[in-house]
Design a protein around this motif. Structure first.
Motif, mmCIF file in Angstrom:
data_model
loop_
_atom_site.group_PDB
_atom_site.id
_atom_site.type_symbol
_atom_site.label_atom_id
_atom_site.label_comp_id
_atom_site.label_asym_id
_atom_site.label_seq_id
_atom_site.Cartn_x
_atom_site.Cartn_y
_atom_site.Cartn_z
ATOM 1 N N GLY A 86 0.827 -1.208 0.000
ATOM 2 C CA GLY A 86 0.000 0.000 0.000
ATOM 3 C C GLY A 86 0.857 1.252 0.000
ATOM 4 N N LEU A 87 1.912 1.250 0.824
ATOM 5 C CA LEU A 87 2.816 2.403 0.878
ATOM 6 C C LEU A 87 3.546 2.588 -0.447
ATOM 7 N N ALA A 88 4.013 1.495 -1.035
ATOM 8 C CA ALA A 88 4.713 1.586 -2.316
ATOM 9 C C ALA A 88 3.779 2.073 -3.421
ATOM 10 N N ALA A 89 2.528 1.598 -3.410
ATOM 11 C CA ALA A 89 1.562 2.020 -4.431
ATOM 12 C C ALA A 89 1.211 3.497 -4.292
ATOM 13 N N VAL A 90 1.020 3.950 -3.060
ATOM 14 C CA VAL A 90 0.732 5.372 -2.819
ATOM 15 C C VAL A 90 1.898 6.234 -3.316
ATOM 16 N N SER A 91 3.130 5.787 -3.037
ATOM 17 C CA SER A 91 4.309 6.529 -3.499
ATOM 18 C C SER A 91 4.360 6.546 -5.021
ATOM 19 N N GLY A 92 4.042 5.391 -5.657
ATOM 20 C CA GLY A 92 4.057 5.330 -7.108
ATOM 21 C C GLY A 92 3.026 6.254 -7.734
ATOM 22 N N VAL A 93 1.810 6.282 -7.172
ATOM 23 C CA VAL A 93 0.757 7.170 -7.692
ATOM 24 C C VAL A 93 1.178 8.631 -7.558
ATOM 25 N N GLY A 161 -7.975 -1.420 -2.263
ATOM 26 C CA GLY A 161 -7.445 -2.589 -2.954
ATOM 27 C C GLY A 161 -6.571 -3.448 -2.052
ATOM 28 N N ILE A 162 -5.692 -2.833 -1.289
ATOM 29 C CA ILE A 162 -4.801 -3.578 -0.400
ATOM 30 C C ILE A 162 -5.606 -4.239 0.720
ATOM 31 N N LEU A 163 -6.634 -3.558 1.206
ATOM 32 C CA LEU A 163 -7.477 -4.127 2.254
ATOM 33 C C LEU A 163 -8.157 -5.410 1.776
#
Length: 723
Positions: A86-93, A161-163
């Protein structure tokens, strides 16, 4: 329903085709997580002023990848990795959106994510997973060009999504315990399918090549299923599913059943050729044996003992009939009598093992045994080779391939330049050798071409029916991931169809030019990945195979050494069953690694390599037979026999060490011992007509076979290296 399953071969084939229903579980969880994430996000965003479509796409990506790319070895690590995604996806977005106005910066971010994924994978699969989701979220958010006031909504979409991925993976569908149960069910289904084919072979008046081919295919599948159960037993304690049944007991039963099927399959053809199956008594006894074993539900908590009791009577009947033929000097050759004796012995082991399994389950009498020497886990650090590590080489390859792909993408398709990069990255995943990269690139290109053609036709036909397209979209996503580990070509076909549906839904239509551009991008990306793999720190398929050969024969050396040591002492050899299963698993790795060279889709396969694999396959078969039947404990040998066994052990080890040296260096100047003199002396040293003689000669039979195969392999390896 049970009767329908019993009557339909193809239904049983379908039910047994996915060992443990692994592919079904993984593809099902991924699709459910995707669907749940998308529709939950659409529902929540529909109550805001934000357009819900793009947040739903990001949410679906997070939900999908939260299932598919988490590859840690423990449940706890998987949970942590899923949350970190989730943290990596938020950073990517965030980074992809901020850099969207600068193509150069976006390119740098995407290549950095790829290189980081490969480089840091040497410290754990978690870092590879984080790099993957970072790459994909940068890719999608770069063309969405979000404004900072939209970040919160997209971060919320990632969280949804991660949840869902976390819930499906660790709460709703918790795998490990049920996976072992389902694996054993698949194993028994496959065994029963093979039993039916064996019965048909026995009843056939003549050997039918088509039926023999079908039987061979099913025996190979059973071997794979047995190794899968053995792998599951490493991760899950069987007593948690079947109280009282120890993992060692179940592992031994699985091994004996597999060896019984392999032995019977091989023996039937020879017995047919010698017309031994024309003997009515033998034919009826073998059919009765297979029918009773097929009806035995060994792992049922409330077992029905009647089938096993009948099987025991049939085995006794075979033993009695065999003794009768021996006493009355039947016309059957001695070698065929040996085959019948071997079938009787293996059937006896299966029946006894099934009795022990049912007894332990029913009466909870399993006793915890200390791990045998071959079951202990050795914590040894591998010696690190000089130079760059594989992960570092892969990172450099990704850097070069990514840079070339970016430039190529802008030349081919300036509007969507990153598709070439995406393809190059996907081709590089899981391809350690040039051959694997070549095979994957070919499969990807073929699958994409046909997927684009049929995807365009389907999208054109269904255009204007978004509800049907959405339903089919989720169906092709499920199908793509279900076949991902079976056929990459089929998976690529459905992935490309998925893209056609997405284009039609988002853009309001799909054109041949648009899908043609994606096919061209795919071919270009695949070619770039292959070229970089071939010229930048290349790892040849034969080099990878040499390493696999070395590992295999190192394990074989340990197995035969302990086997001969046990024969000389007072310990049975049955504790080596796990080593035999591990050796067979290593053989499957060799077969998998050799596919690019043996099953070349364009050029002719390597015949020299095929010859080498044939010999190693024979050695693997002989090695499993070494431990397929227990050697009697407390058997005493004369001093002369013990000295001869020691000489056999020493010379066989020298042959194996010489073979390992040849694999490592290519030199074959070592002396090869044929053991013919030792074999003759062993046969003369044991008192004729005694049970000790029969047992000793029986258990050394496959030692002679292994040694003979090693001498043949020496020359085959030399031809392979010179090619």
């Amino acid at each position: 329903m049970k009767e329908l399953v019993k009557q339909s071969y193809w239904l049983r084939r379908l039910l047994a085709s996915d060992p443990g229903r692994r592919r079904l579980a993984q593809a099902g969880k991924a699709t459910l997580s995707l669907v749940s994430s998308v529709f939950t996000t659409l529902f929540l965003m529909s109550h805001t002023a934000v357009d819900p479509l793009f947040p739903a796409i990001i949410s679906g990506i997070a939900g999908l990848m939260g299932i598919m790319i988490v590859m840690d070895d423990t449940k706890r690590k998987k949970q942590v990795t899923t949350l970190l995604l989730g943290l990596a996806a938020v950073s990517g977005v965030t980074l992809g959106s901020l850099a969207a106005s600068s193509p150069v910066l976006v390119s740098i971010l995407m290549i950095a994510a790829i290189c980081s994924a490969f480089y840091f994978s040497q410290h754990g699969s978690r870092y590879f997973s984080l790099g993957m989701i970072g790459f994909f979220t940068i890719y999608f958010s770069s063309f969405l060009q979000l404004s900072p006031d939209q970040f919160l909504w997209f971060h919320l979409a990632v969280g949804i999504g991660i949840l869902y991925a976390f819930l499906y993976n660790f709460f709703i569908f918790e795998d490990s315990r049920q996976m072992l149960r389902r694996s054993t069910v698949s194993f028994h289904r496959q065994a029963n399918l093979t039993f039916d084919l064996l019965i048909e072979v026995i009843k056939d008046p003549e050997l039918q090549p088509s039926r023999l081919k079908k039987l061979g295919s099913n025996v190979s599948k059973l071997r794979i299923y047995a190794n899968q159960v053995a792998a599951d037993l490493h991760q899950q304690d069987s007593t948690e599913i079947w109280p009282g049944l120890q993992s060692g007991r179940l592992r031994l039963y699985i091994f004996d059943t597999t060896m019984f099927v392999m032995t019977l399959s091989e023996s039937l053809q020879k017995l047919k050729e010698d017309e031994a199956l024309d003997l009515k008594e033998l034919r009826h006894l073998l059919v009765d044996l297979l029918v009773t074993l097929k009806d035995a539900d060994v792992l049922d908590p409330q077992p029905e003992m009647r089938s096993l009791q009948q099987a025991e009577k049939v085995v006794a009947g075979i033993r009695h009939q065999l003794n009768y033929w021996i006493m009355n000097e039947t016309d059957l050759p001695d070698g065929r009598l040996y085959l019948i004796r071997r079938i009787e012995t293996m059937a006896s082991h299966v029946t006894e093992g099934a009795y022990e399994v049912q007894r332990d389950i029913h009466f909870n009498e399993g006793v915890e045994h200390p791990p045998a020497a071959d079951e202990e886990v050795l914590d040894e650090k591998e010696e690190e080779a000089a130079g760059l590590k594989p992960a570092e080489k892969k990172a450099v390859q990704a850097l070069i391939a990514g840079s070339i792909a970016i430039v190529t993408g802008y030349i081919i398709s300036p509007i969507q330049p990153y598709w070439v990069l995406l393809t190059a990255f996907i081709i590089q995943l899981g391809t350690e050798t040039v051959g694997r990269t070549y095979l994957k690139a070919f499969e990807r290109s073929v699958g994409t071409f046909f997927g684009a053609f049929f995807g365009f036709l389907a999208a054109l036909w269904l255009s204007g029916h978004p509800q049907i397209e959405v339903a089919l979209l989720f169906l092709v996503i499920f199908t793509a991931f279900y076949f991902l580990t079976v056929s990459y070509t089929v998976a690529s076909f459905f992935i490309t169809m998925m893209i056609a549906f997405i284009y039609d839904l988002i853009l309001g239509g799909v054109t041949p030019e648009l899908l043609g551009a994606r096919v061209l991008d795919t071919v270009a990306g695949a070619a770039i990945a292959l070229a970089v793999s071939a010229f930048v720190f290349p790892t040849r398929t034969k080099d990878k195979l040499s390493a696999a050969f070395h590992e295999y024969f190192t394990q074989l050396s340990q197995l035969v050494d302990e086997y001969l040591t046990n024969i000389k002492g007072t310990k049975g050899v049955k504790g080596l069953a796990q080593q035999a299963l591990d050796l067979d698993a290593k053989m499957q790795e060799i077969e998998e690694e050799s596919k690019p060279a043996v099953q070349d889709p364009i050029f002719r396969g390597d015949k020299n390599l095929t010859a080498v694999l044939t010999v190693i396959t024979a050695i693997n078969y002989y090695a499993k037979h070494l431990v397929a039947s227990p050697y009697p404990k407390y058997t005493s040998h004369s001093r002369e026999t013990l000295d001869l066994l020691t000489a056999v052990q020493d010379k066989l080890q020298k042959n194996l060490q010489g073979l390992l040296h040849q694999i490592e260096t290519g030199q074959h100047s070592y002396r090869v011992y044929d053991l013919l003199d030792e074999r003759e002396r062993v046969e003369l040293s044991v008192q004729p007509g005694t049970e000790d003689k029969e047992n000793l000669l029986h258990h050394l039979y496959y030692i002679w076979k292994i040694n003979r195969s090693i001498t043949i392999l020496r020359d085959r390896l030399d031809h392979l290296r010179k090619r």
